[in-house]
Design a protein around this motif. Structure first.
Motif, PDB file in Angstrom:
ATOM      1  N   ASP A   8       0.823  -1.218   0.000  1.00 60.20           N
ATOM      2  CA  ASP A   8       0.000   0.000   0.000  1.00 60.20           C
ATOM      3  C   ASP A   8       0.852   1.261   0.000  1.00 60.20           C
ATOM      4  OD1 ASP A   8      -2.694  -1.022   0.044  1.00 60.20           O
ATOM      5  OD2 ASP A   8      -2.327  -1.665   2.102  1.00 60.20           O
ATOM      6  N   PHE A   9       2.085   1.160   0.475  1.00 58.81           N
ATOM      7  CA  PHE A   9       2.970   2.324   0.582  1.00 58.81           C
ATOM      8  C   PHE A   9       4.009   2.390  -0.538  1.00 58.81           C
ATOM      9  CE2 PHE A   9       1.243   1.604   4.760  1.00 58.81           C
ATOM     10  CZ  PHE A   9       0.880   2.879   5.144  1.00 58.81           C
ATOM     11  N   ALA A  10       3.947   1.455  -1.468  1.00 57.93           N
ATOM     12  CA  ALA A  10       4.937   1.393  -2.544  1.00 57.93           C
ATOM     13  C   ALA A  10       4.602   2.404  -3.638  1.00 57.93           C
ATOM     14  CB  ALA A  10       4.986  -0.008  -3.125  1.00 57.93           C
ATOM     15  N   ILE A  11       5.595   3.208  -3.974  1.00 53.69           N
ATOM     16  CA  ILE A  11       5.464   4.102  -5.125  1.00 53.69           C
ATOM     17  C   ILE A  11       6.184   3.410  -6.270  1.00 53.69           C
ATOM     18  CG2 ILE A  11       6.009   6.361  -6.070  1.00 53.69           C
ATOM     19  CD1 ILE A  11       5.935   7.458  -3.223  1.00 53.69           C
ATOM     20  N   LYS A  12       5.399   2.991  -7.261  1.00 57.15           N
ATOM     21  CA  LYS A  12       5.974   2.223  -8.355  1.00 57.15           C
ATOM     22  C   LYS A  12       5.528   2.805  -9.697  1.00 57.15           C
ATOM     23  CE  LYS A  12       2.488  -1.002  -7.034  1.00 57.15           C
ATOM     24  NZ  LYS A  12       2.100  -1.541  -5.851  1.00 57.15           N
ATOM     25  N   ALA A  13       6.215   2.421 -10.734  1.00 50.52           N
ATOM     26  CA  ALA A  13       5.938   2.956 -12.068  1.00 50.52           C
ATOM     27  C   ALA A  13       4.486   2.709 -12.485  1.00 50.52           C
ATOM     28  CB  ALA A  13       6.901   2.355 -13.082  1.00 50.52           C
ATOM     29  N   SER A  14       3.923   1.574 -12.112  1.00 50.84           N
ATOM     30  CA  SER A  14       2.546   1.265 -12.505  1.00 50.84           C
ATOM     31  C   SER A  14       1.534   2.251 -11.905  1.00 50.84           C
ATOM     32  CB  SER A  14       2.186  -0.167 -12.107  1.00 50.84           C
ATOM     33  OG  SER A  14       2.269  -0.338 -10.709  1.00 50.84           O
ATOM     34  N   ASN A  15       1.919   2.945 -10.831  1.00 51.90           N
ATOM     35  CA  ASN A  15       1.046   3.965 -10.246  1.00 51.90           C
ATOM     36  C   ASN A  15       0.864   5.165 -11.175  1.00 51.90           C
ATOM     37  OD1 ASN A  15       1.050   2.376  -7.975  1.00 51.90           O
ATOM     38  ND2 ASN A  15       2.114   3.829  -6.673  1.00 51.90           N
ATOM     39  N   LEU A  27      -5.305   9.820 -10.624  1.00 53.92           N
ATOM     40  CA  LEU A  27      -4.460  11.013 -10.721  1.00 53.92           C
ATOM     41  C   LEU A  27      -5.290  12.278 -10.891  1.00 53.92           C
ATOM     42  CD1 LEU A  27      -1.584   9.651 -12.987  1.00 53.92           C
ATOM     43  CD2 LEU A  27      -1.378  10.403 -10.613  1.00 53.92           C
ATOM     44  N   THR A  28      -6.309  12.206 -11.744  1.00 53.87           N
ATOM     45  CA  THR A  28      -7.159  13.368 -11.977  1.00 53.87           C
ATOM     46  C   THR A  28      -7.888  13.777 -10.706  1.00 53.87           C
ATOM     47  OG1 THR A  28      -7.433  12.718 -14.286  1.00 53.87           O
ATOM     48  CG2 THR A  28      -9.035  14.279 -13.404  1.00 53.87           C
ATOM     49  N   CYS A  29      -8.433  12.816  -9.991  1.00 54.59           N
ATOM     50  CA  CYS A  29      -9.115  13.137  -8.731  1.00 54.59           C
ATOM     51  C   CYS A  29      -8.155  13.808  -7.751  1.00 54.59           C
ATOM     52  CB  CYS A  29      -9.717  11.883  -8.106  1.00 54.59           C
ATOM     53  SG  CYS A  29     -11.213  11.301  -8.908  1.00 54.59           S
ATOM     54  N   GLY A  30      -6.964  13.261  -7.621  1.00 56.12           N
ATOM     55  CA  GLY A  30      -5.985  13.848  -6.713  1.00 56.12           C
ATOM     56  C   GLY A  30      -5.548  15.238  -7.149  1.00 56.12           C
ATOM     57  N   LEU A  31      -5.248  15.385  -8.430  1.00 54.03           N
ATOM     58  CA  LEU A  31      -4.778  16.679  -8.933  1.00 54.03           C
ATOM     59  C   LEU A  31      -5.856  17.758  -8.872  1.00 54.03           C
ATOM     60  CD1 LEU A  31      -2.625  15.431 -11.940  1.00 54.03           C
ATOM     61  CD2 LEU A  31      -1.789  16.573  -9.866  1.00 54.03           C
ATOM     62  N   PHE A  32      -7.099  17.393  -9.144  1.00 53.90           N
ATOM     63  CA  PHE A  32      -8.180  18.378  -9.085  1.00 53.90           C
ATOM     64  C   PHE A  32      -8.549  18.726  -7.646  1.00 53.90           C
ATOM     65  CE2 PHE A  32     -10.353  19.051 -13.291  1.00 53.90           C
ATOM     66  CZ  PHE A  32      -9.300  18.601 -14.060  1.00 53.90           C
ATOM     67  N   GLY A  83      -0.421   7.267  -5.382  1.00 48.97           N
ATOM     68  CA  GLY A  83      -0.885   5.880  -5.386  1.00 48.97           C
ATOM     69  C   GLY A  83      -0.600   5.170  -4.083  1.00 48.97           C
ATOM     70  N   ILE A  84      -0.547   5.928  -2.979  1.00 55.72           N
ATOM     71  CA  ILE A  84      -0.269   5.363  -1.661  1.00 55.72           C
ATOM     72  C   ILE A  84      -1.586   5.130  -0.926  1.00 55.72           C
ATOM     73  CG2 ILE A  84       0.808   5.807   0.580  1.00 55.72           C
ATOM     74  CD1 ILE A  84       2.893   7.484  -0.905  1.00 55.72           C
ATOM     75  N   CYS A  85      -1.755   3.925  -0.396  1.00 59.08           N
ATOM     76  CA  CYS A  85      -2.985   3.572   0.349  1.00 59.08           C
ATOM     77  C   CYS A  85      -4.232   4.033  -0.414  1.00 59.08           C
ATOM     78  CB  CYS A  85      -2.950   4.166   1.752  1.00 59.08           C
ATOM     79  SG  CYS A  85      -1.643   3.506   2.781  1.00 59.08           S
ATOM     80  N   THR A  86      -4.276   3.690  -1.687  1.00 63.85           N
ATOM     81  CA  THR A  86      -5.310   4.227  -2.570  1.00 63.85           C
ATOM     82  C   THR A  86      -6.724   3.961  -2.077  1.00 63.85           C
ATOM     83  OG1 THR A  86      -3.839   4.030  -4.456  1.00 63.85           O
ATOM     84  CG2 THR A  86      -6.172   4.210  -4.935  1.00 63.85           C
ATOM     85  N   ARG A  87      -7.007   2.739  -1.665  1.00 65.06           N
ATOM     86  CA  ARG A  87      -8.391   2.456  -1.267  1.00 65.06           C
ATOM     87  C   ARG A  87      -8.793   3.251  -0.038  1.00 65.06           C
ATOM     88  NH1 ARG A  87      -7.772  -3.884   0.501  1.00 65.06           N
ATOM     89  NH2 ARG A  87      -5.779  -3.643   1.540  1.00 65.06           N
ATOM     90  N   TRP A  88      -7.865   3.426   0.909  1.00 63.54           N
ATOM     91  CA  TRP A  88      -8.189   4.145   2.138  1.00 63.54           C
ATOM     92  C   TRP A  88      -8.197   5.657   1.911  1.00 63.54           C
ATOM     93  CZ3 TRP A  88     -10.513   0.864   4.841  1.00 63.54           C
ATOM     94  CH2 TRP A  88     -10.098  -0.474   4.882  1.00 63.54           C
ATOM     95  N   SER A  89      -7.268   6.157   1.099  1.00 68.04           N
ATOM     96  CA  SER A  89      -7.272   7.600   0.837  1.00 68.04           C
ATOM     97  C   SER A  89      -8.494   7.979   0.006  1.00 68.04           C
ATOM     98  CB  SER A  89      -5.967   8.060   0.189  1.00 68.04           C
ATOM     99  OG  SER A  89      -5.639   7.302  -0.939  1.00 68.04           O
TER     100      SER A  89
END
Length: 147
Positions: A8-15, A27-32, A83-89
């Protein structure tokens, strides 16, 4: 039970794979959401209009609640972007948007369009975020493999 893991804490290229529609949505939700959270502040303090709104809705003391709302929106947005703890965030941010939608509804009644002071923005973001969380829960269920 799989509440949280190292993955859940991994920052990887697939994110950041923009050919994946769910990554693009995340990404759009986070950036907006970042400018939305920052709009609650002016000169590094709660904006007077935002404080007045929070006070009218009943959040006391309103300045504290502006910090809580804006801070949680910013933190959850950054977590989504990375892309960290995506489901919980996503669920945390959906909860903040649910409170925002209810607050606008409680103050103004059923006014849908955001340009009229309605709650459409908060509802839209909440539904998108719940969709992201559901996808993550399907990908990695809480209780092992689902049949």
């Amino acid at each position: 039970m799989n509440l949280i893991s190292r993955d859940d804490f991994a920052i990887k290229a697939s994110n950041f794979n923009l050919s994946d529609g769910l990554v693009l949505t995340r990404l759009t939700c986070g950036l907006f959401m970042l400018p939305h959270s920052l709009s609650k502040f002016a000169d590094w303090a709660p904006a007077p209009g935002t404080v007045a709104f929070f006070g009218k809705v009943g959040f006391q003391p309103p300045e504290l609640w502006v910090w809580i709302a804006g801070g949680s929106e910013a933190v959850f947005a950054i977590l989504l972007i990375l892309g960290i703890c995506t489901r919980w965030s996503a669920l945390g941010l959906a909860s903040v948007m649910a409170v925002a939608a209810y607050s606008v509804f409680a103050l103004k009644g059923f006014v849908w369009l955001a340009n009229n002071g309605g709650f459409e923005y908060a509802v839209f973001f909440g539904v998108m975020l719940i969709g992201l969380a559901l996808n993550e829960f399907k990908r990695r269920p809480l209780f092992g493999a689902m049949a």
